[in-house]
Design a protein around this motif. Structure first.
Motif, PDB file in Angstrom:
ATOM      1  N   GLY A 112     -31.832   5.560  38.408  1.00 44.01           N
ATOM      2  CA  GLY A 112     -31.651   6.727  39.519  1.00 44.01           C
ATOM      3  C   GLY A 112     -30.378   7.277  39.466  1.00 44.01           C
ATOM      4  O   GLY A 112     -30.152   8.135  40.341  1.00 44.01           O
ATOM      5  N   TYR A 113     -29.389   7.297  38.401  1.00 50.18           N
ATOM      6  CA  TYR A 113     -28.388   7.941  38.438  1.00 50.18           C
ATOM      7  C   TYR A 113     -28.494   9.225  37.787  1.00 50.18           C
ATOM      8  O   TYR A 113     -29.473   9.101  37.009  1.00 50.18           O
ATOM      9  N   ASN A 114     -27.930  10.599  37.987  1.00 51.31           N
ATOM     10  CA  ASN A 114     -28.189  11.521  37.505  1.00 51.31           C
ATOM     11  C   ASN A 114     -27.204  11.992  36.357  1.00 51.31           C
ATOM     12  O   ASN A 114     -26.162  12.762  36.740  1.00 51.31           O
ATOM     13  N   PRO A 115     -27.400  11.577  35.177  1.00 46.03           N
ATOM     14  CA  PRO A 115     -26.501  12.023  34.181  1.00 46.03           C
ATOM     15  C   PRO A 115     -26.693  13.364  33.731  1.00 46.03           C
ATOM     16  O   PRO A 115     -26.040  13.853  32.552  1.00 46.03           O
ATOM     17  N   GLY A 116     -27.516  14.011  34.117  1.00 49.10           N
ATOM     18  CA  GLY A 116     -27.797  15.441  33.630  1.00 49.10           C
ATOM     19  C   GLY A 116     -28.771  15.386  32.479  1.00 49.10           C
ATOM     20  O   GLY A 116     -29.604  14.393  32.434  1.00 49.10           O
ATOM     21  N   ASN A 117     -28.683  16.113  31.367  1.00 48.27           N
ATOM     22  CA  ASN A 117     -29.798  15.937  30.351  1.00 48.27           C
ATOM     23  C   ASN A 117     -29.270  14.983  29.482  1.00 48.27           C
ATOM     24  O   ASN A 117     -28.261  14.613  29.477  1.00 48.27           O
ATOM     25  N   THR A 118     -30.476  14.427  29.071  1.00 44.01           N
ATOM     26  CA  THR A 118     -30.372  13.312  28.060  1.00 44.01           C
ATOM     27  C   THR A 118     -30.175  13.703  26.736  1.00 44.01           C
ATOM     28  O   THR A 118     -31.236  14.125  26.197  1.00 44.01           O
ATOM     29  N   ASP A 119     -28.804  14.075  26.179  1.00 42.95           N
ATOM     30  CA  ASP A 119     -28.687  14.795  25.138  1.00 42.95           C
ATOM     31  C   ASP A 119     -27.624  14.387  24.172  1.00 42.95           C
ATOM     32  O   ASP A 119     -27.528  14.781  23.192  1.00 42.95           O
ATOM     33  N   GLY A 120     -26.883  13.322  24.624  1.00 43.31           N
ATOM     34  CA  GLY A 120     -26.122  12.528  23.750  1.00 43.31           C
ATOM     35  C   GLY A 120     -24.833  13.050  23.752  1.00 43.31           C
ATOM     36  O   GLY A 120     -23.742  12.872  23.165  1.00 43.31           O
ATOM     37  N   VAL A 121     -24.442  14.165  24.884  1.00 42.02           N
ATOM     38  CA  VAL A 121     -23.226  14.963  25.158  1.00 42.02           C
ATOM     39  C   VAL A 121     -22.603  14.471  26.243  1.00 42.02           C
ATOM     40  O   VAL A 121     -23.238  14.372  27.331  1.00 42.02           O
TER      41      VAL A 121
END
Length: 74
Positions: free
Chosen positions: A28-37
């Motif tokens: 439920g945390y919002n890390p943004g895009n799941t893109d490895g960056v």
């Protein structure tokens, strides 16, 4: 350090960030895009998780952080 070692280290770091982002998102945390960056949003999500779990707050992905995250996901 040769270029192959550097590429392997970068790939491992990107995988660590990606797995951290994925676990943060599941919790439920919002890390943004799941893109490895490792962007600002991912750093903030890590910091919020660290505060909520009484961990040292540095906003950095680590294998210890990932272990704690995965322990909460399961």
């Amino acid at each position: 350090m040769n270029s192959q070692t550097r590429e392997n280290n970068l790939a491992a770091y990107k995988k660590l960030v990606l797995e951290t982002q994925s676990a943060l998102k599941k919790l439920g945390y919002n890390p943004g895009n799941t893109d490895g960056v490792l962007g600002k949003q991912t750093v903030k999500a890590i910091q919020h998780f660290q505060v909520d779990n009484e961990m040292a707050v540095d906003g950095r992905p680590s294998y210890l952080l990932l272990e704690v995250l995965l322990g909460r996901v399961r």
